[in-house]
Design an enzyme around this catalytic site. Structure first.
Site, PDB file in Angstrom:
ATOM      1  N   PHE A 119       0.887  -0.977  -0.023  1.00 28.95           N
ATOM      2  CA  PHE A 119       0.020  -0.034  -0.146  1.00 28.95           C
ATOM      3  C   PHE A 119       0.883   1.468   0.042  1.00 28.95           C
ATOM      4  O   PHE A 119       1.972   1.069   0.282  1.00 28.95           O
ATOM      5  CB  PHE A 119      -1.114  -0.059   1.166  1.00 28.95           C
ATOM      6  N   GLN A 233      -7.119  15.190   3.919  1.00 29.25           N
ATOM      7  CA  GLN A 233      -6.440  14.206   3.149  1.00 29.25           C
ATOM      8  C   GLN A 233      -7.367  14.448   1.629  1.00 29.25           C
ATOM      9  O   GLN A 233      -8.334  13.857   1.693  1.00 29.25           O
ATOM     10  CB  GLN A 233      -6.450  12.952   3.415  1.00 29.25           C
ATOM     11  N   HIS A 235      -7.549  12.216  -1.743  1.00 34.22           N
ATOM     12  CA  HIS A 235      -7.176  10.673  -2.295  1.00 34.22           C
ATOM     13  C   HIS A 235      -7.013  11.021  -3.844  1.00 34.22           C
ATOM     14  O   HIS A 235      -7.519  11.589  -4.414  1.00 34.22           O
ATOM     15  CB  HIS A 235      -8.320   9.774  -2.074  1.00 34.22           C
ATOM     16  N   LEU A 245     -14.425   6.603  -4.942  1.00 34.06           N
ATOM     17  CA  LEU A 245     -13.067   6.154  -4.698  1.00 34.06           C
ATOM     18  C   LEU A 245     -12.648   4.802  -5.626  1.00 34.06           C
ATOM     19  O   LEU A 245     -13.485   3.815  -5.662  1.00 34.06           O
ATOM     20  CB  LEU A 245     -13.068   5.753  -3.248  1.00 34.06           C
ATOM     21  N   GLU A 248      -6.478   2.903  -3.661  1.00 33.40           N
ATOM     22  CA  GLU A 248      -5.039   2.510  -4.084  1.00 33.40           C
ATOM     23  C   GLU A 248      -4.661   1.276  -4.257  1.00 33.40           C
ATOM     24  O   GLU A 248      -3.490   1.112  -4.729  1.00 33.40           O
ATOM     25  CB  GLU A 248      -4.571   2.985  -2.437  1.00 33.40           C
ATOM     26  N   ARG A 288      -0.334   9.719  -0.275  1.00 34.26           N
ATOM     27  CA  ARG A 288      -1.340  10.493  -0.891  1.00 34.26           C
ATOM     28  C   ARG A 288      -1.072  11.786  -1.104  1.00 34.26           C
ATOM     29  O   ARG A 288      -1.704  12.526  -2.254  1.00 34.26           O
ATOM     30  CB  ARG A 288      -2.712  10.157  -0.164  1.00 34.26           C
ATOM     31  N   HIS A 356     -11.123  13.053   0.906  1.00 35.82           N
ATOM     32  CA  HIS A 356     -11.218  11.755   1.382  1.00 35.82           C
ATOM     33  C   HIS A 356     -11.345  11.348   2.986  1.00 35.82           C
ATOM     34  O   HIS A 356     -12.134  10.543   3.223  1.00 35.82           O
ATOM     35  CB  HIS A 356     -10.130  10.730   0.759  1.00 35.82           C
ATOM     36  N   ARG A 391      -2.378  10.816   6.458  1.00 34.63           N
ATOM     37  CA  ARG A 391      -2.448   9.397   6.760  1.00 34.63           C
ATOM     38  C   ARG A 391      -2.246   8.436   5.630  1.00 34.63           C
ATOM     39  O   ARG A 391      -2.370   8.707   4.527  1.00 34.63           O
ATOM     40  CB  ARG A 391      -4.126   9.170   7.065  1.00 34.63           C
TER      41      ARG A 391
END
Lengths: 582, 247
Positions: A119, A233, A235, A245, A248, A288, A356, A391
């Protein structure tokens, strides 16, 4: 006026991942504790359901807790509290195994052990996943498991309007039953807020309609500070128009981000060199914030594509092939087919950065406790802080479990040491009834429309508090939000029904959103540096000498909040440079 | 393409003492809009009193099921473009009491869900030191039943539930089956008790409408058939071999 009142030991506001985990923790702590769990939607509608990619926890032999901690701390641009991160990475594996024991259908290796995937920003593979519906499976597992505890009483589709605070201690809440319009006091010895984030302050977001910051706002109104609200954040990969969404995990499986020339543009932004296969902490697997910022710069160079819903780039999965896409990313394919009429096996997916997640939230310590005695918080609505200025993907689902459980345990202990409620609660309840009747239920003659205020707020937030910010834009944005708050006092509510009045709920939500908006803007205005997701065009560098501190926004009845600071907790990772792609 | 389309929306407000009726709204027809976008347009710009549930707008939260031209669908996944020229009729999900407008009362489902014990039942719970093993094949045995989003479309399509509200119903039986078929679970017999005195299950005629309307390709009809076979086997086994205990 009817006086309706319920009693419990622990009241939990919000029934998503953190709230349900907290409820189970309280149940296990002491079966005699009576738990009330209030949510404005049925638990399985909570936004945890939309999380796709996975949940991080160290489980494999080649990984270590320190590696997970370092990735999280550097990913958060050193704004994370390292004591909280150490607890988080240490308790994560146990929490994930418990969820496995409760039945979560994790994707598996051939030998029957849990599988992990890479990730963004993580240098080891440590993200557990249930195909690409991880949040859905986690939420339903927690919800179904919670059904076995008869001491949990649910208040489904109730909306909390205010905390009951008397004698310096939080002792419950006032809430509206949406289906009937009745307003009740729900008294408790301790209260946990697990109500999620507030992405709906922005126009273009992956967040569900319910993400309106209600829990953050009621804590803020009770004098509890909101911490680090400037860190929002984006995304990097949402579908244009809907903001849906695209996880990722697409990039973790090997997807590429391409500009209008088919070029992997991230190589120009200090994120490493393009390799055919995914490289951890590099290129498409960078963090991100950096990827979303790269998009904006690429757009300024004229290298993005133009669409009816704004500029976009391409996410290319075609080279992964049908088998990987169907096995590992079935939901992504389903969403693209259903909502964009695109088949990612054959076509590239148009994507753009989209709001996000709120790194900030209700200020808590490592036990989930807030500054207000008896009040605890966990999940996206809280800021403990393990997410700092940015994050990492797959840390938030794990955070729900670790800090949901911790907050549950703390609130249970607190409740076990309390006697009855104080006498002032009934008076507070009556006052809240009066306020709700005056401002919302019996109001007549307002002229401002909900949709107009909401759209104006969206416009202000996107222009003033988006990916890149400036002093001037933020100051203007704050003035405009304060004007909108004045206009809100003259809101028109056309629906007078007591039965399932969604216009009333929408008005209550909008009042919360405006409070969140002012806190985001003011915190961003005062942070004169660039760090993680908070980028100031007028202060381009990180400034550890002056800003290695959490912002705390305190509500001010007469306008924008007061901002104070508290130091970041550093244990063993001194502030350093964030290096990706090397 | 016409640039407007008419929605005929079911209205019911119990506190008005008014009878249920249909209200027509003419709205702009936008190519990208799903039914839910159209309802949100009405709510924002034409009539703030229209009530309905929605949240994620991506087909996973299960809130926005309604009858669209007499078929149960998720309105976030039903494009207006496919319903040209209209009018499009929008009603609350069938077979449920209506709370107001397009909002149904689904408490019955939640009661029934709890009854079948939809959680892992172990002879003993192991400490959280390592995971229970489950191979990809074992996962595949129950995975599809775990995909239910509780959207209620199958209940709305089920002719038995319509006639016999006591029927546990498709989604709950599928979710019971989800746990029965999970190799980590030992609760089959506890769940069978909840379902064995069930009259509705035996009345399920395997029409399969529940499976046809499922937006997540769960096959509740298949789950019910497996239960019937299993139930019948258990009955015979208990009769012939009373000492043999079911899993």
């Amino acid at each position: 006026m009817d006086h309706i009142s319920y009693e419990s030991d622990v009241l939990i506001i919000g029934a998503g991942g953190a709230g349900l985990r907290a409820a189970i923790a309280v149940s296990e702590k002491d079966p005699k504790l009576k738990i009330s769990i209030i949510s404005k939607v049925y638990p399985m509608r909570s936004h945890t359901v939309s999380a796709e990619g996975g949940a991080a926890a160290v489980i494999k032999d080649n990984d270590s807790l320190d590696d997970h901690a370092y990735d999280t701390i550097s990913g958060g641009d050193w704004m994370t509290d390292q004591d909280a991160v150490e607890i988080f990475v240490r308790e994560a594996p146990k929490e994930m195994i418990r969820l496995e024991h409760w039945g979560c259908p994790w994707s598996r290796q051939k030998d029957g052990k849990v599988a992990v995937r890479p990730f963004g920003g993580m240098k080891k593979k440590r993200t557990w996943f249930a195909a690409d519906k991880t949040g859905f499976h986690m939420l339903h597992t927690l919800f179904q498991t919670s059904l076995k505890y008869s001491q949990i009483q649910r208040f489904d589709e109730w909306f909390v309007t205010r905390l009951l605070v008397d004698d310096g201690r939080c002792q419950g809440a006032v809430a509206l039953e949406i289906s009937t319009g009745q307003i009740a006091a729900i008294k408790a010895k301790s209260v946990i807020i697990c109500s999620g984030g507030a992405g709906k302050v922005f126009p273009f977001t992956t967040n569900a309609n319910i993400k309106t910051g209600d829990g953050m706002a009621i804590a803020y109104r009770a004098g509890v500070p909101l911490k680090d609200m400037e860190f929002v954040q984006y995304h990097p990969t949402g579908l244009p128009f809907t903001g849906i969404l695209i996880t990722e995990a697409c990039r973790a499986e090997g997807g590429h981000l391409l500009n209008k020339n088919g070029y992997r543009y991230l190589q120009d932004y200090d994120l490493g060199k393009p390799e055919p296969r995914p490289v951890l902490r590099s290129m498409e697997l960078g963090p991100r914030d950096r990827l979303s910022q790269a998009f904006v710069q690429e757009r300024e160079k004229g290298q993005t594509l133009e669409g009816p819903y704004g500029d976009y780039v391409h996410l290319d999965l075609r080279h992964l092939g049908k088998k990987i896409i169907n096995e590992k990313l079935p939901f992504v394919r389903e969403l693209c087919l259903k909502y964009e009429n695109i088949d990612p096996i054959k076509e590239m997916i148009p994507v753009r950065p989209v709001v996000h997640y709120m790194m900030g939230g209700i200020d808590t310590d490592i036990h989930g406790a807030t500054a207000l005695s008896g009040l605890f918080a966990a999940g996206e609505c809280a800021c403990v802080s393990i997410n700092g200025a940015n994050r990492l993907g797959s840390n938030s689902l794990t955070e729900l479990l670790v800090f949901g459980a911790r907050a549950g345990e703390s609130a249970a202990n607190f409740a076990l040491n309390q006697n009855g409620s104080s006498k002032g609660l009934d008076f507070l309840y009556k006052n809240e009834l009066k306020r709700l009747n005056k401002q919302f239920l019996n109001r007549t003659g307002g002229t401002e429309k909900i949709v107009d205020i909401r759209k104006a707020m969206h416009h202000v937030m996107e222009n003033g508090a988006g990916i890149y910010r400036t002093e001037v834009a933020l100051s203007d944005a704050q003035n405009e939000i304060q004007e909108l708050k004045s206009k809100f006092k003259n809101l028109r509510i056309s629906d007078t029904s007591k039965t399932f009045n969604t216009e009333l709920v929408g008005s209550l939500e909008l009042s919360c959103l405006l409070d969140i908006a002012e806190s985001v803007i003011q915190s961003a205005l005062f942070r004169k540096e660039s760090r993680g997701s908070h980028q100031r065009s007028d202060f381009k560098n990180r400034d550890d000498a002056n800003y290695l501190s959490h912002s705390l926004a305190y509500r001010n009845k007469n306008g924008a909040p007061e901002i104070k600071y508290q130091p970041v907790a550093i244990t063993k990772w001194p502030p350093g440079e964030r290096i990706y792609g090397k | 393409m016409a640039d407007k389309i008419t929605l005929e929306v079911f209205r019911y407000r119990p506190d008005d003492n008014s009878e249920p009726s249909f209200q027509k709204y003419m709205i702009p027809l936008q190519r990208d809009w799903v039914i839910l976008d159209a309802l949100n347009y009405i709510k924002d710009h034409i009539d703030g009193t229209l009530s309905y549930r929605w949240s994620c707008r991506m087909g996973i939260c299960g809130s926005c099921g309604m009858m669209v031209n007499e078929k149960p669908v998720l309105t976030c996944a039903a494009f207006l473009e496919n319903l040209i020229p209209g009018p499009v009729r929008i009603e609350p999900l069938e077979n449920f009491p209506v709370v107001r407008d397009l909002v149904i009362d689904m408490r019955d489902f939640l009661e029934k869900l709890k009854r079948v014990k939809p959680w892992i039942i172990r002879e003993q719970e192991d400490p959280a030191i390592e995971e229970y093993k489950q191979t990809p094949d074992q996962l595949a045995d129950f995975k599809q039943y775990s995909m239910c989003i509780n959207c209620m479309l199958c209940y709305s399509a089920c002719p038995v539930y319509g006639l016999e509200p006591e029927f546990t119903g498709p989604a709950v039986i599928a979710l019971a089956q989800r746990y029965n078929m999970d190799n980590r679970d030992h609760g089959n017999s506890a769940r069978m008790d909840a379902l064995s005195d069930e009259s509705g299950m035996w009345q399920c005629t395997f029409i399969g409408d529940c499976s046809k309307v499922c937006p997540k390709k769960v096959d509740p009809a298949g789950a019910i058939q497996r239960y019937k076979v299993h139930g019948a086997n258990t009955w015979w086994k208990n009769l012939l071999l009373p000492w043999a205990k079911d899993k």
